[in-house]
Design an enzyme around this catalytic site. Structure first.
Site, PDB file in Angstrom:
ATOM      1  N   TYR A 144       0.848  -1.209   0.000  1.00  0.00           N
ATOM      2  CA  TYR A 144       0.000   0.000   0.000  1.00  0.00           C
ATOM      3  C   TYR A 144       0.880   1.254   0.000  1.00  0.00           C
ATOM      4  O   TYR A 144       0.659   2.199  -0.765  1.00  0.00           O
ATOM      5  CB  TYR A 144      -0.866  -0.065   1.250  1.00  0.00           C
ATOM      6  CG  TYR A 144      -1.750   1.118   1.539  1.00  0.00           C
ATOM      7  CD1 TYR A 144      -2.983   1.267   0.907  1.00  0.00           C
ATOM      8  CD2 TYR A 144      -1.381   2.064   2.502  1.00  0.00           C
ATOM      9  CE1 TYR A 144      -3.821   2.334   1.216  1.00  0.00           C
ATOM     10  CE2 TYR A 144      -2.211   3.128   2.814  1.00  0.00           C
ATOM     11  CZ  TYR A 144      -3.431   3.262   2.159  1.00  0.00           C
ATOM     12  OH  TYR A 144      -4.255   4.320   2.477  1.00  0.00           O
ATOM     13  N   LYS A 148       1.158   4.254  -2.873  1.00  0.00           N
ATOM     14  CA  LYS A 148       0.784   5.639  -2.555  1.00  0.00           C
ATOM     15  C   LYS A 148       1.957   6.598  -2.798  1.00  0.00           C
ATOM     16  O   LYS A 148       1.773   7.680  -3.341  1.00  0.00           O
ATOM     17  CB  LYS A 148       0.340   5.741  -1.090  1.00  0.00           C
ATOM     18  CG  LYS A 148      -0.985   5.075  -0.797  1.00  0.00           C
ATOM     19  CD  LYS A 148      -2.138   5.970  -1.205  1.00  0.00           C
ATOM     20  CE  LYS A 148      -3.476   5.434  -0.766  1.00  0.00           C
ATOM     21  NZ  LYS A 148      -4.592   6.186  -1.370  1.00  0.00           N
ATOM     22  N   THR A 172      -4.151  12.138   8.073  1.00  0.00           N
ATOM     23  CA  THR A 172      -3.851  11.248   9.187  1.00  0.00           C
ATOM     24  C   THR A 172      -5.073  10.330   9.388  1.00  0.00           C
ATOM     25  O   THR A 172      -5.950  10.300   8.549  1.00  0.00           O
ATOM     26  CB  THR A 172      -3.535  12.113  10.437  1.00  0.00           C
ATOM     27  OG1 THR A 172      -3.074  11.286  11.458  1.00  0.00           O
ATOM     28  CG2 THR A 172      -4.775  12.842  10.930  1.00  0.00           C
ATOM     29  N   ASN A 173      -5.155   9.565  10.488  1.00  0.00           N
ATOM     30  CA  ASN A 173      -6.292   8.647  10.715  1.00  0.00           C
ATOM     31  C   ASN A 173      -7.628   9.388  10.658  1.00  0.00           C
ATOM     32  O   ASN A 173      -7.825  10.341  11.408  1.00  0.00           O
ATOM     33  CB  ASN A 173      -6.196   8.012  12.105  1.00  0.00           C
ATOM     34  CG  ASN A 173      -4.832   7.415  12.357  1.00  0.00           C
ATOM     35  OD1 ASN A 173      -4.489   6.406  11.790  1.00  0.00           O
ATOM     36  ND2 ASN A 173      -4.037   8.076  13.197  1.00  0.00           N
ATOM     37  N   HIS A 187     -10.480   0.309  11.159  1.00  0.00           N
ATOM     38  CA  HIS A 187      -9.500   1.090  11.912  1.00  0.00           C
ATOM     39  C   HIS A 187      -9.957   1.186  13.379  1.00  0.00           C
ATOM     40  O   HIS A 187     -11.091   0.812  13.700  1.00  0.00           O
ATOM     41  CB  HIS A 187      -9.356   2.479  11.298  1.00  0.00           C
ATOM     42  CG  HIS A 187      -8.687   2.461   9.956  1.00  0.00           C
ATOM     43  ND1 HIS A 187      -9.273   2.957   8.817  1.00  0.00           N
ATOM     44  CD2 HIS A 187      -7.487   1.976   9.572  1.00  0.00           C
ATOM     45  CE1 HIS A 187      -8.461   2.787   7.785  1.00  0.00           C
ATOM     46  NE2 HIS A 187      -7.367   2.191   8.214  1.00  0.00           N
ATOM     47  N   LYS A 195     -17.489  -2.661  18.745  1.00  0.00           N
ATOM     48  CA  LYS A 195     -17.296  -3.584  19.875  1.00  0.00           C
ATOM     49  C   LYS A 195     -18.101  -3.146  21.100  1.00  0.00           C
ATOM     50  O   LYS A 195     -18.732  -3.955  21.779  1.00  0.00           O
ATOM     51  CB  LYS A 195     -15.805  -3.579  20.261  1.00  0.00           C
ATOM     52  CG  LYS A 195     -15.073  -4.856  19.910  1.00  0.00           C
ATOM     53  CD  LYS A 195     -13.637  -4.746  20.350  1.00  0.00           C
ATOM     54  CE  LYS A 195     -13.185  -5.987  21.049  1.00  0.00           C
ATOM     55  NZ  LYS A 195     -11.741  -5.978  21.329  1.00  0.00           N
ATOM     56  N   ARG A 216      -2.436   8.996  19.314  1.00  0.00           N
ATOM     57  CA  ARG A 216      -2.667   9.117  17.869  1.00  0.00           C
ATOM     58  C   ARG A 216      -3.378  10.435  17.562  1.00  0.00           C
ATOM     59  O   ARG A 216      -4.079  10.984  18.408  1.00  0.00           O
ATOM     60  CB  ARG A 216      -3.552   7.966  17.363  1.00  0.00           C
ATOM     61  CG  ARG A 216      -2.916   6.573  17.444  1.00  0.00           C
ATOM     62  CD  ARG A 216      -1.786   6.361  16.442  1.00  0.00           C
ATOM     63  NE  ARG A 216      -1.219   5.020  16.537  1.00  0.00           N
ATOM     64  CZ  ARG A 216      -0.152   4.688  17.258  1.00  0.00           C
ATOM     65  NH1 ARG A 216       0.469   5.603  17.996  1.00  0.00           N
ATOM     66  NH2 ARG A 216       0.308   3.443  17.261  1.00  0.00           N
ATOM     67  N   ASP A 278       0.800  -3.085  21.675  1.00  0.00           N
ATOM     68  CA  ASP A 278       0.348  -1.704  21.611  1.00  0.00           C
ATOM     69  C   ASP A 278       0.651  -1.016  20.275  1.00  0.00           C
ATOM     70  O   ASP A 278       0.018  -0.033  19.930  1.00  0.00           O
ATOM     71  CB  ASP A 278       1.062  -0.886  22.704  1.00  0.00           C
ATOM     72  CG  ASP A 278       0.177  -0.683  23.909  1.00  0.00           C
ATOM     73  OD1 ASP A 278      -1.036  -0.933  23.794  1.00  0.00           O
ATOM     74  OD2 ASP A 278       0.704  -0.264  24.947  1.00  0.00           O
TER      75      ASP A 278
HETATM   76  P1  NDP Z   1     -13.268   3.735   1.897  1.00  0.00           P
HETATM   77  O1  NDP Z   1     -12.844   2.311   2.008  1.00  0.00           O
HETATM   78  O2  NDP Z   1     -14.312   4.221   2.841  1.00  0.00           O
HETATM   79  O3  NDP Z   1     -13.810   3.975   0.405  1.00  0.00           O
HETATM   80  C1  NDP Z   1     -13.091   3.521  -0.693  1.00  0.00           C
HETATM   81  C2  NDP Z   1     -13.740   4.081  -1.931  1.00  0.00           C
HETATM   82  O4  NDP Z   1     -12.956   3.677  -3.062  1.00  0.00           O
HETATM   83  C3  NDP Z   1     -15.168   3.580  -2.161  1.00  0.00           C
HETATM   84  O5  NDP Z   1     -15.957   4.623  -2.709  1.00  0.00           O
HETATM   85  C4  NDP Z   1     -14.965   2.468  -3.187  1.00  0.00           C
HETATM   86  O6  NDP Z   1     -16.097   2.265  -4.015  1.00  0.00           O
HETATM   87  C5  NDP Z   1     -13.821   3.061  -4.007  1.00  0.00           C
HETATM   88  N1  NDP Z   1     -13.068   2.033  -4.736  1.00  0.00           N
HETATM   89  C6  NDP Z   1     -12.318   1.013  -4.222  1.00  0.00           C
HETATM   90  N2  NDP Z   1     -11.817   0.259  -5.220  1.00  0.00           N
HETATM   91  C7  NDP Z   1     -12.249   0.819  -6.388  1.00  0.00           C
HETATM   92  C8  NDP Z   1     -12.069   0.495  -7.755  1.00  0.00           C
HETATM   93  N3  NDP Z   1     -11.342  -0.563  -8.137  1.00  0.00           N
HETATM   94  N4  NDP Z   1     -12.674   1.269  -8.691  1.00  0.00           N
HETATM   95  C9  NDP Z   1     -13.434   2.337  -8.327  1.00  0.00           C
HETATM   96  N5  NDP Z   1     -13.617   2.717  -7.046  1.00  0.00           N
HETATM   97  C10 NDP Z   1     -13.050   1.950  -6.080  1.00  0.00           C
HETATM   98  O7  NDP Z   1     -11.982   4.626   1.932  1.00  0.00           O
HETATM   99  P2  NDP Z   1     -11.712   6.006   2.702  1.00  0.00           P
HETATM  100  O8  NDP Z   1     -12.795   6.979   2.381  1.00  0.00           O
HETATM  101  O9  NDP Z   1     -11.393   5.683   4.114  1.00  0.00           O
HETATM  102  O10 NDP Z   1     -10.353   6.468   2.019  1.00  0.00           O
HETATM  103  C11 NDP Z   1     -10.323   7.439   0.985  1.00  0.00           C
HETATM  104  C12 NDP Z   1      -8.873   7.739   0.674  1.00  0.00           C
HETATM  105  O11 NDP Z   1      -8.235   8.241   1.837  1.00  0.00           O
HETATM  106  C13 NDP Z   1      -8.071   6.522   0.222  1.00  0.00           C
HETATM  107  O12 NDP Z   1      -7.236   6.889  -0.856  1.00  0.00           O
HETATM  108  C14 NDP Z   1      -7.258   6.157   1.451  1.00  0.00           C
HETATM  109  O13 NDP Z   1      -6.054   5.534   1.091  1.00  0.00           O
HETATM  110  C15 NDP Z   1      -7.034   7.506   2.086  1.00  0.00           C
HETATM  111  N6  NDP Z   1      -6.790   7.535   3.530  1.00  0.00           N
HETATM  112  C16 NDP Z   1      -7.717   7.014   4.413  1.00  0.00           C
HETATM  113  C17 NDP Z   1      -7.480   7.074   5.775  1.00  0.00           C
HETATM  114  C18 NDP Z   1      -8.459   6.523   6.779  1.00  0.00           C
HETATM  115  O14 NDP Z   1      -8.175   6.571   7.992  1.00  0.00           O
HETATM  116  N7  NDP Z   1      -9.614   6.010   6.354  1.00  0.00           N
HETATM  117  C19 NDP Z   1      -6.243   7.673   6.319  1.00  0.00           C
HETATM  118  C20 NDP Z   1      -5.382   8.232   5.303  1.00  0.00           C
HETATM  119  C21 NDP Z   1      -5.652   8.141   3.973  1.00  0.00           C
HETATM  120  P3  NDP Z   1     -17.277   1.229  -3.573  1.00  0.00           P
HETATM  121  O15 NDP Z   1     -18.030   1.893  -2.461  1.00  0.00           O
HETATM  122  O16 NDP Z   1     -18.105   1.075  -4.789  1.00  0.00           O
HETATM  123  O17 NDP Z   1     -16.582  -0.024  -3.141  1.00  0.00           O
END
Ligand code: NDP
Length: 322
Positions: A144, A148, A172-173, A187, A195, A216, A278
């Protein structure tokens, strides 16, 4: 014709938050919809972005002038460790398709999404935008992380060779409504909410893994959404920006669990399983660059954001990702 902003991953945690902010902030305000603007929130059902033809078709359908690229294969520690090649390959494919199609379609601006967890394992703290590539990432998520990091490399290359206005954000998270609450793969905040909710429902103890001491930084998805909108409109450099609360706003896992117990209204037995690992004690990121550029930003207080998230989870239990 007004701007058309395509948000890939528009149905996920962050995408849904951007949709909420765009629909709820006053029109014409700093984070609100601008007159004539059209926002598209795409899910994977609209097109599998691992596939170049489907990506091209999505761009031909909506003709976006701007893209916020959030779509990614994301997952917790276990999934990252087990499927390193899948995480590397699928994210490389998705990102390459989005970047190259944005270039071919003369997209005016593209913001992609990195993460503070792609930084080097051995690095000076607080994390800052200059040291993303200065050493290997933690081996647990190297697939991953490298996918990125490559986005930042590609952004610079598209910028230098073709003058593309491509950049990236480093959140961040994140937590908030529409998160993944799956107990196996979520997460820390959504996992603990789920839980604790189950413990209340079943009258069983609420046990938190680890000592609760690690610190965090967490950002509420609605705050992060505003920062993305700021970056889209007011930031014009290829260099990434960390989108985070400040280093002085770290919270311990115990504070998180206490706040969840309160928000869920759990009154049963609550303890920490100190036999469980941890992880790193703290890994703070600096938001100095962000605040300097924005001229300040008021983050939602952690307890309020957590209350809203728990309320959303309880109200949407039957349709949430669990
Ligand atoms: P989610 O898992 O909640 O959502 C992922 C999204 O990506 C969904 O809309 C999903 O569509 C879409 N997706 C996944 N695979 C494909 C594909 N092959 N083609 C088209 N669409 C796709 O992710 P987050 O909102 O949590 O994350 C958003 C971004 O933020 C990401 O790039 C992540 O790496 C980054 N990020 C997230 C953090 C976190 O704590 N959550 C922290 C830091 C960065 P569908 O609903 O149809 O599956």
């Amino acid at each position: 014709m007004g701007d058309v902003i395509l948000v890939t991953g528009g149905t996920g945690l962050v995408g849904k938050a951007i949709e909420y902010v765009i629909n709820n902030e006053p029109e014409g305000s700093r984070f609100g919809r601008k007159p004539g603007e059209k926002w598209i929130f795409a899910s994977s059902k609209e097109g599998d972005l691992r596939d170049p033809e489907q990506t091209k078709a999505l761009f031909e359908k909506y003709k976006p002038t701007h893209v916020i690229h959030l779509a990614a294969l994301v997952g917790g520690l276990f999934k990252n460790m087990k499927y390193k090649l899948t995480f590397l390959r699928e994210n490389v494919l998705i990102n390459d398709n989005i970047l190259h199609t944005s270039y071919l379609s003369n997209t005016k601006k593209l913001i992609s999404c990195l993460s503070t967890c792609v930084f080097p394992d051995k690095v000076e703290y607080p994390l800052n935008e200059l040291n993303i590539h200065n050493g290997p990432p933690h081996e647990s998520n190297f697939g991953y992380a490298h996918a990125k990091r490559l986005v930042d490399v590609q952004n610079h290359a598209y910028n230098e060779e073709f003058g593309c206005n491509f950049t990236s954000a480093i959140p961040t998270n994140v937590f908030g409504p529409h998160d993944n609450f799956d107990l196996e793969d979520a997460h820390v905040i959504p996992a603990l909410i789920h839980k604790c909710y189950n413990a209340k429902k079943n009258g069983t103890p609420f046990v938190v893994a680890g000592t609760g001491k690690p610190l965090r930084q967490f950002i509420y998805s609605h705050d992060l959404a505003k920062l993305f909108i700021w970056q889209l409109r007011e930031y014009d450099s290829v260099e990434p920006v960390i989108l985070s609360v400040g280093e002085n706003e770290e919270v311990s896992i115990k504070q998180v669990a206490d706040a969840i117990v309160k928000a869920v209204g759990f009154q049963g037995e609550y303890s920490f399983d100190t036999s469980r690992a941890d992880g790193q004690f703290r890994k703070p990121a600096s938001n100095e660059k962000l605040l300097k550029l924005m001229g300040g930003f008021e983050f939602t207080p952690f307890d309020k954001a957590l209350d809203d998230t728990v309320a959303w989870f309880v109200a949407n239990y039957n349709s949430a990702r669990i």
